[in-house]
Design a protein around this motif. Sequence first.
Motif, PDB file in Angstrom:
ATOM      1  N   TYR A   1      -4.697   3.629   5.424  1.00  0.00           N
ATOM      2  CA  TYR A   1      -4.299   4.286   6.654  1.00  0.00           C
ATOM      3  C   TYR A   1      -3.955   5.740   6.372  1.00  0.00           C
ATOM      4  O   TYR A   1      -3.691   6.136   5.230  1.00  0.00           O
ATOM      5  N   SER A   2      -3.947   6.498   7.442  1.00  0.00           N
ATOM      6  CA  SER A   2      -3.550   7.889   7.344  1.00  0.00           C
ATOM      7  C   SER A   2      -2.431   8.116   8.346  1.00  0.00           C
ATOM      8  O   SER A   2      -2.623   7.960   9.546  1.00  0.00           O
ATOM      9  N   TYR A   3      -1.238   8.435   7.814  1.00  0.00           N
ATOM     10  CA  TYR A   3      -0.083   8.743   8.659  1.00  0.00           C
ATOM     11  C   TYR A   3       0.992   9.300   7.761  1.00  0.00           C
ATOM     12  O   TYR A   3       1.289   8.737   6.716  1.00  0.00           O
ATOM     13  N   SER A   4       1.605  10.371   8.139  1.00  0.00           N
ATOM     14  CA  SER A   4       2.557  11.062   7.287  1.00  0.00           C
ATOM     15  C   SER A   4       3.919  10.379   7.228  1.00  0.00           C
ATOM     16  O   SER A   4       4.661  10.547   6.264  1.00  0.00           O
ATOM     17  N   GLY A   5       4.260   9.611   8.252  1.00  0.00           N
ATOM     18  CA  GLY A   5       5.547   8.944   8.274  1.00  0.00           C
ATOM     19  C   GLY A   5       5.435   7.510   7.786  1.00  0.00           C
ATOM     20  O   GLY A   5       4.457   7.128   7.135  1.00  0.00           O
ATOM     21  N   THR A   6       6.436   6.719   8.093  1.00  0.00           N
ATOM     22  CA  THR A   6       6.386   5.293   7.766  1.00  0.00           C
ATOM     23  C   THR A   6       5.720   4.551   8.911  1.00  0.00           C
ATOM     24  O   THR A   6       6.217   4.576  10.039  1.00  0.00           O
ATOM     25  N   PRO A   7       4.615   3.918   8.640  1.00  0.00           N
ATOM     26  CA  PRO A   7       3.829   3.346   9.736  1.00  0.00           C
ATOM     27  C   PRO A   7       4.239   1.919  10.090  1.00  0.00           C
ATOM     28  O   PRO A   7       4.911   1.235   9.326  1.00  0.00           O
ATOM     29  N   TYR A   8       3.844   1.522  11.260  1.00  0.00           N
ATOM     30  CA  TYR A   8       3.802   0.115  11.625  1.00  0.00           C
ATOM     31  C   TYR A   8       2.369  -0.339  11.318  1.00  0.00           C
ATOM     32  O   TYR A   8       1.420   0.305  11.770  1.00  0.00           O
ATOM     33  N   LEU A   9       2.209  -1.405  10.571  1.00  0.00           N
ATOM     34  CA  LEU A   9       0.889  -1.848  10.134  1.00  0.00           C
ATOM     35  C   LEU A   9       0.616  -3.277  10.583  1.00  0.00           C
ATOM     36  O   LEU A   9       1.517  -4.118  10.617  1.00  0.00           O
ATOM     37  N   PHE A  10      -0.641  -3.532  10.901  1.00  0.00           N
ATOM     38  CA  PHE A  10      -1.028  -4.823  11.462  1.00  0.00           C
ATOM     39  C   PHE A  10      -2.370  -5.252  10.892  1.00  0.00           C
ATOM     40  O   PHE A  10      -3.213  -4.431  10.529  1.00  0.00           O
ATOM     41  N   TRP A  11      -2.567  -6.561  10.846  1.00  0.00           N
ATOM     42  CA  TRP A  11      -3.878  -7.151  10.679  1.00  0.00           C
ATOM     43  C   TRP A  11      -4.110  -8.105  11.848  1.00  0.00           C
ATOM     44  O   TRP A  11      -3.257  -8.949  12.157  1.00  0.00           O
ATOM     45  N   TYR A  12      -5.270  -7.927  12.473  1.00  0.00           N
ATOM     46  CA  TYR A  12      -5.687  -8.808  13.559  1.00  0.00           C
ATOM     47  C   TYR A  12      -7.001  -9.488  13.153  1.00  0.00           C
ATOM     48  O   TYR A  12      -7.774  -8.945  12.367  1.00  0.00           O
ATOM     49  N   VAL A  13      -7.255 -10.656  13.728  1.00  0.00           N
ATOM     50  CA  VAL A  13      -8.503 -11.370  13.493  1.00  0.00           C
ATOM     51  C   VAL A  13      -9.181 -11.642  14.827  1.00  0.00           C
ATOM     52  O   VAL A  13      -8.511 -11.871  15.841  1.00  0.00           O
ATOM     53  N   GLN A  14     -10.505 -11.548  14.814  1.00  0.00           N
ATOM     54  CA  GLN A  14     -11.276 -11.822  16.031  1.00  0.00           C
ATOM     55  C   GLN A  14     -12.340 -12.861  15.718  1.00  0.00           C
ATOM     56  O   GLN A  14     -13.237 -12.617  14.903  1.00  0.00           O
ATOM     57  N   TYR A  15     -12.231 -14.014  16.364  1.00  0.00           N
ATOM     58  CA  TYR A  15     -13.250 -15.048  16.267  1.00  0.00           C
ATOM     59  C   TYR A  15     -14.305 -14.801  17.341  1.00  0.00           C
ATOM     60  O   TYR A  15     -14.039 -14.119  18.338  1.00  0.00           O
ATOM     61  N   PRO A  16     -15.498 -15.336  17.153  1.00  0.00           N
ATOM     62  CA  PRO A  16     -16.586 -15.060  18.105  1.00  0.00           C
ATOM     63  C   PRO A  16     -16.202 -15.340  19.551  1.00  0.00           C
ATOM     64  O   PRO A  16     -15.568 -16.361  19.855  1.00  0.00           O
ATOM     65  N   ARG A  17     -16.543 -14.402  20.400  1.00  0.00           N
ATOM     66  CA  ARG A  17     -16.342 -14.520  21.853  1.00  0.00           C
ATOM     67  C   ARG A  17     -14.873 -14.649  22.236  1.00  0.00           C
ATOM     68  O   ARG A  17     -14.539 -15.221  23.286  1.00  0.00           O
TER      69      ARG A  17
END
Lengths: 113, 112
Positions: A25-41
């Motif tokens: 990621y690119s952000y100068s401060g302390t970020p909020y970070l996430f992982w999402y998953v997408q199943y078909p449709r």
Amino acid sequence: AQSVTQPDARVTVSEGASLQLRCKYSYSGTPYLFWYVQYPRQGLQLLLKYYSGDPVVQGVNGFEAEFIKSNSSFHLRKASVHWSDSAVYFCAVSANSNNRIFFGDGTQLVVKP
Amino acid sequence: NAGVIQTPRHKVTGKGQEATLWCEPISGHSAVFWYRQTIVQGLEFLTYFRNQAPIDDSGMPKERFSAQMPNQSHSTLKIQSTQPQDSAVYLCASSFSAETLYFGSGTRLTVL
């Protein structure tokens, strides 16, 4: 502004093997970070999130991710993948809880039986 | 809790026609987001409401696209004079603030 890079458009692993999906990621401060998953449709579903504290966060279905500030990374890991893990995985970053979330381009995970 | 509801699931329009997409956020959620997803461009942010007020529409094409949130129970995305390049899956998401987003299943728009 924030941004996210997922360098691997597609990752193929065998069932039972370990997995790492990369995210920077690119952000100068302390970020909020996430992982999402997408199943078909379907829409995206949250796997895990990091705001502060322990840099290793646990998510659903055995997924975990580690925040490494010095490397601006938030890689997703799983010790042993299952065929049902085949999906598209998105890394995302936000400046704080009231800002929009920026998504990466996604990594398609293919788990071979 | 039925989750975020988007209607219709599929919409086919002719070039030049108007398309209106609907989103019903999760009850109690104060933020609503619209994204567009295509194979080529990936997931593109369009616009964002908090407490029904537009907060950030920096991703909206300035012509032909508009979004509204007339009440806390629904939001609409309207595309006037649809073009083939508007074909995409349009995703709506809601949230308590902008933390965890809960996505709908999307509306697949096809412009012939």
